[in-house]
Each structure stands twice: as C-alpha cells, then as structure tokens.
Design a protein around this motif. Structure first.
Motif, PDB file in Angstrom:
ATOM      1  N   THR A  50      -8.223  -5.923 -14.055  1.00 52.84           N
ATOM      2  CA  THR A  50      -6.659  -7.213 -13.227  1.00 52.84           C
ATOM      3  C   THR A  50      -5.701  -6.998 -13.166  1.00 52.84           C
ATOM      4  OG1 THR A  50      -7.046  -8.629 -15.002  1.00 52.84           O
ATOM      5  CG2 THR A  50      -9.190  -8.617 -13.212  1.00 52.84           C
ATOM      6  N   HIS A 108      -3.788   1.597  -4.367  1.00 52.01           N
ATOM      7  CA  HIS A 108      -4.339   0.882  -3.488  1.00 52.01           C
ATOM      8  C   HIS A 108      -5.130   1.195  -2.707  1.00 52.01           C
ATOM      9  CE1 HIS A 108      -1.323   2.649  -0.584  1.00 52.01           C
ATOM     10  NE2 HIS A 108      -1.373   2.971  -1.653  1.00 52.01           N
ATOM     11  N   ARG A 137      -9.266   2.178  -1.793  1.00 50.16           N
ATOM     12  CA  ARG A 137     -10.051   2.310  -2.124  1.00 50.16           C
ATOM     13  C   ARG A 137     -10.467   3.162  -2.345  1.00 50.16           C
ATOM     14  NH1 ARG A 137      -9.871  -2.953   0.593  1.00 50.16           N
ATOM     15  NH2 ARG A 137      -8.919  -3.105   2.320  1.00 50.16           N
ATOM     16  N   TRP A 188      -6.749  -1.236 -12.366  1.00 53.67           N
ATOM     17  CA  TRP A 188      -6.730  -2.101 -11.617  1.00 53.67           C
ATOM     18  C   TRP A 188      -7.153  -1.197  -9.764  1.00 53.67           C
ATOM     19  CZ3 TRP A 188      -0.689  -4.174 -11.289  1.00 53.67           C
ATOM     20  CH2 TRP A 188      -1.305  -5.344  -9.526  1.00 53.67           C
ATOM     21  N   ASP A 201      -5.803  -2.215  -5.546  1.00 56.79           N
ATOM     22  CA  ASP A 201      -6.541  -3.253  -4.836  1.00 56.79           C
ATOM     23  C   ASP A 201      -5.960  -2.586  -3.648  1.00 56.79           C
ATOM     24  OD1 ASP A 201      -6.159  -5.147  -3.025  1.00 56.79           O
ATOM     25  OD2 ASP A 201      -4.077  -6.349  -3.868  1.00 56.79           O
ATOM     26  N   ASP A 225      -6.465  -3.971  -0.828  1.00 57.41           N
ATOM     27  CA  ASP A 225      -5.934  -4.688  -0.304  1.00 57.41           C
ATOM     28  C   ASP A 225      -3.930  -4.284   0.605  1.00 57.41           C
ATOM     29  OD1 ASP A 225      -8.194  -5.848   0.909  1.00 57.41           O
ATOM     30  OD2 ASP A 225      -8.489  -7.285  -0.187  1.00 57.41           O
ATOM     31  N   MET A 284       2.221  -4.404  -5.312  1.00 46.51           N
ATOM     32  CA  MET A 284       1.377  -4.528  -6.690  1.00 46.51           C
ATOM     33  C   MET A 284       2.445  -4.496  -8.399  1.00 46.51           C
ATOM     34  SD  MET A 284      -1.981  -2.060  -6.562  1.00 46.51           S
ATOM     35  CE  MET A 284      -2.904  -2.764  -7.642  1.00 46.51           C
TER      36      MET A 284
END
Lengths: 317, 317
Positions: free
Chosen positions: A4, A105, A107, A117, A119, A121, A128
């Motif tokens: 995270t 970022h 996927r 980490w 993300d 989205d 980020m």
C-alpha cells in the motif's frame, strides 16, 4: 508482495542510498514521477539518484532541473511506472531481482519487486507520487509541482483521455493554486513539433487513404521517408493519433515500414475493438489502441489489414 | 448596472417567458451556457428558449439535445457570453435596449443590459452558469453536465490555455464524478476534423515559410484554395494555431487572402506582443493572439508583416 502507499512510505523512511529507475524510452510520467520522488526523498535527507536505460531526452530536460546525480553504493532500488522487467531496457541485467519497491499504475504490473504498490485507478504514477510525497511530509516545491503536473498531463493527454479522473483534475487544481505556471509545460509537451516533424506530418497526411466508406483511414511511412526527415520514435508515435481524428473514422491506421516488415498502429473509436483486429496478426493491446507487425511492403500489409478491418466495421455506417 | 450572482438568481426567480441570447458565430461556451441555463430554468417551471443570430451549427447539435423551442411572448431577455451588442449579429436591432440580464466573463463587457453580471476571472461563462444553476437549486442533469463541460473545455482549450483556473478543473472533476462521459464531447470538439480539412491542413503546412532564424513561421491560403476545399470560418480559424506549435517559433502567422485583402492572424509565445505588431497595421487583440487586415496579395502582406515582426523578435535568439 502487494503493498500500500503506507508500506511504500515506511520503506522509504527506513531506507537510504536509493536509486529510482524509470522505464526505457522514457516519457513524462516515468521521468516526472522519478524526479518528483527524488526531490521528496532529498528533503527527507536521503541520498538518491534517478536512472533510465535510455538517459533523459532533451524534450524532458526541464524535469531534471535541480538534479545533481551522485555516485554512491546503492542500498535501495525503486521502480516507477515500470510494469515489467523488460521495460528496464539495458538496465535489466543489473537490476533483475534487486528491485525493492514498485510504484506503478498498470494493472498488468508483473510485481517483480519485493514490495509492489500498484494502483490501476491512477491515471498517472505522478498522482501516486503526489500522495506519497505528502505522506512523507515533503513540501510540494515548484520543481516537484512541475514534475507531477508533467506526469499527469502526459498520461491523460492533458485531461483529454478517458482515464482522466476527478483526482487527476483536483491535483492539477491544487498545483495551479500553489502557483504552478502550466504554460511552459504545456508548450513543451503538446506544442513543440520540430519543423522536420511538421513537414513530415504534412507529407504523410497528403497521402491518406480511406476505406469502408470513410470509416477507416490509413497513413504510412517507409524507411526512405523516415530517413529523409531524420525522425525518431517520438515523432513517429505522435502521428498515430492523426487518422482517428477525422470525422467519421472508426479505425485509424498508421503503417511504418522498415527492414522488410510493417509495424502497424491501430486507434479506434467505439464500437471497434482495436486489440481484436491486431490479435488476428499476432499483435495485441487495448480496446482503442493496439499494434501488430505484418511482413512485407506497405501495400501488402495494407491490403490484408484493411480486409480484416472491414469485417469489424459495424453493419450500418 | 453591475450585478452579482445573487442578483442574477433573484431576477430569474422573479421573471418568466425568458429568451436566452447566444453570440453570433456561436461556440461551445455561448451555446453550452445558453442550453445549460435553459434546462435549469425549465426545472424551475419557466417558459424559455435559446436564440442565436446564426442558428445552431451541426457541430454543436449535441448541446441542443432535449431542447424544444416554444413560441411565446417574451418578457425577459438574458444574454450569455456576449460582450457587446454587435455580437448579437442580425438580432441586434430586435434586442438593443431590451436585454434584462448579462452573464459574461469578458472584462471588456459593455454592460448594455439592465443588470450585468460579469466575472472576468471565470475561464468560461459555463462556470458562472454552474454556480447560477446551483443557486437556483437546479439539479445538474446529464444534459446540463454536457453543456457546462463543453463550455469549459471550449474556452480553456481542454484545460490547456493559461486562463484555466483551479475552479475550471474542480467543476470538471465534479461533473465526471457525477457520471459525465467526457469522451463524446472531447471527440466532437477536438478530434473531429473533416477529411477536407485534413487535406487542406496538409497542403497549407507543406507551404510553410520560416523567417528570423526559424523564430517566425508563416502559412497562407488564398481564395482559390479556400474554394477548392469548401472551407468555412471554423476550419480556417483552426489552422491559426499550427505555426506557433513549432519548436523555436515565437510568432506564428496565418494569412488568409480574399477579396483583394489579407486577413492576418498572429499567435505569439513570450516575449513577443502580438497586439503591438497588429496595431502597426490598424489591428489589435491580445498579448498572445491578435489580428489585422492588410491590403494586397499574400506576398505583399507577408513582406511588410515580416519586416515588422523582425523588429519585435528578441535580440538574442
């Protein structure tokens, strides 16, 4: 291991002597994210540097303002905007198995680092890094603002692409509020075509071909043309967006012939699936942007490609 | 009389049978603002309509979705995005002295209405309509969202121009959050060149001339070319932005020859003052975009213009 933002911040707080890796053929998001993170970590007293297999192109020189590379024995490696090890380019051998943290970022990220980490989205990794820099209690300096804004506008096409989120827009709002002058960045990123590129674009567009009642538009270049205009990959990628901008065009095709084969870039409007068409030729990609390689001349590639595309056009124009 | 948003809302609450006027040669902001206000007022139970001297161009047809013009005896007239009476075009005679309320963002607004709400800090009038609609407790329906977003992206060049404010970006964030699909709007507004326009652009760019060591770039069209490609004013205005996008160019010039004279459009980058150059030829405009008219052929106009421009280029390239 999945991580995270809090994990990423903890790791960076604990560690030092950090190398930040950007992907090969770097763009405004990988470099903007890399240099923003560099400055945030320097504020925390860390020793760090930014590396990229292909160096820092002149176009992005402004992102490296205030960057002073240091030699040191690295103890920590962070990859930004790097979905797979192959994107490390010539640095892959040196860093495979040695990446501690990924901030990305995509996927499709292969999670090759110890902590990852990701993300999916986030429109840009720079979004980020904005969160991470604040979590690290870094001040958003003018240079960090430039880097983050550049990352966001690169990956959202200056807020035009469908990946643009309310968060992308709100971060930009905050940066402008804090005094960021967006205009030099906009000019550098979107309004800086070389005279060569302009002449090339004009010549390529003059040879545009339409098929399927104007619903498919094809432009092409061959090796002779590319050499005449001394174009690099950045120039060539830039023209791929042009055919789809024409009214009525559902499939925009760019064919680049070199070394006996044709590299094909497809951009589509709904309802045409670009990746389904490219898959027929062993390629792939996304719903609205995909690519493939077809052997032969431009004429040969165009013939088989257009035949396939016409099968994918909707029944009623 | 100067008015505030509260004044505008009060007037609209009290009145009925409202005609909303958009400016001649309508664009996305005047029409987006007009139709957004129309829908907000309809929600309040008002009878209203939208009028424009030049009708509603097909390009903006999507803004008129859900619009059903009614005939009625008007009691109230509202002008949106109209800085001076001359911008009423053919409707000027009918409405001069009869406009009750202006909603506008041009600092130069002549305040020709009884109440004038002018906010020079708004990037688009659509941003003011967003505030007004909420003040009127109108629900931001999908169609109102489309209209407001279109107005904002029109006047900010999709968040590229220097007039883009944090407020512009935050309203867009809210609209996307509420479910707006921005992509059809982006395509209609920014990625919809006609095949004619594409061919014309290619031909005009192939004739580009550079002066002042590449710091001035000139493109031109003559009447024959415009007739060959059957271009309208929208097409012609679109090409004016091209020369300035070239690396190193400080002054981008577009010359359109017709009826024995040349209409000149100038776009500059810092530090060149476009309006100072155009003023020499009896024209005017803004710091970075200005225009003038010079009699004669393209060659004649280009010669005197370039001589003047070279005087304005900075000493050290």
């Amino acid at each position: 291991m999945k991580a995270t933002m809090a994990d990423a911040a903890r790791l960076l707080r604990e560690r030092d002597f950090i190398t930040i890796l950007c992907h090969r053929k770097p763009d405004g998001d990988t470099l903007g994210s890399g240099f923003a993170l560099y400055h945030a970590l320097r504020q925390r007293g860390k020793t760090c540097r930014v590396r990229c297999a292909d160096g820092f192109p002149a176009l992005y020189g402004f992102l490296a303002d205030g960057y002073a590379p240091e030699e040191f024995e690295e103890q920590t490696v962070v990859a930004v905007d790097i979905a797979s090890l192959s994107l490390l380019g010539a640095l892959r051998e040196e860093y495979e198995g040695r990446v501690d943290l990924t901030v990305d970022h995509h996927r499709s990220n292969e999670c090759f680092a110890k902590e990852n980490w990701v993300d999916g989205d986030a429109a840009a990794v720079a979004e980020m890094i904005w969160d991470l820099a604040r979590e690290l209690e870094a001040e958003i300096t003018p240079q960090i603002a430039i880097c983050i804004y550049t990352g966001i506008v690169t990956d959202t096409g200056c807020f035009r692409y469908s990946n643009t989120t309310p968060n992308s827009l709100r971060i930009a709002a905050r940066l402008i509020e804090e005094g960021l002058d967006t205009q030099p960045i906009i000019r550098a990123m979107f309004e800086s075509k070389s005279p060569r590129r302009m002449a090339f674009e004009s010549q390529v567009l003059s040879g545009i071909r339409y098929y399927g009642g104007g619903r498919c538009a094809v432009i092409s270049t061959d090796q002779a043309l590319q050499e005449e205009f001394q174009l690099d990959d950045y120039d060539l990628e830039g023209i791929s967006a042009l055919p789809r901008q024409i009214v009525g065009v559902l499939v925009g095709v760019t064919i680049r012939q070199a070394d006996g084969e044709c590299r094909v870039s497809l951009r589509t409007n709904p309802p045409v699936d670009a990746s389904a068409i490219c898959a027929v030729f062993g390629g792939g990609g996304h719903l609205r942007a995909a690519g493939c390689t077809i052997p032969g001349t431009v004429e040969e590639a165009e013939r088989v490609l257009v035949a396939e595309i016409e099968r994918h056009l909707p029944g009623d124009p």
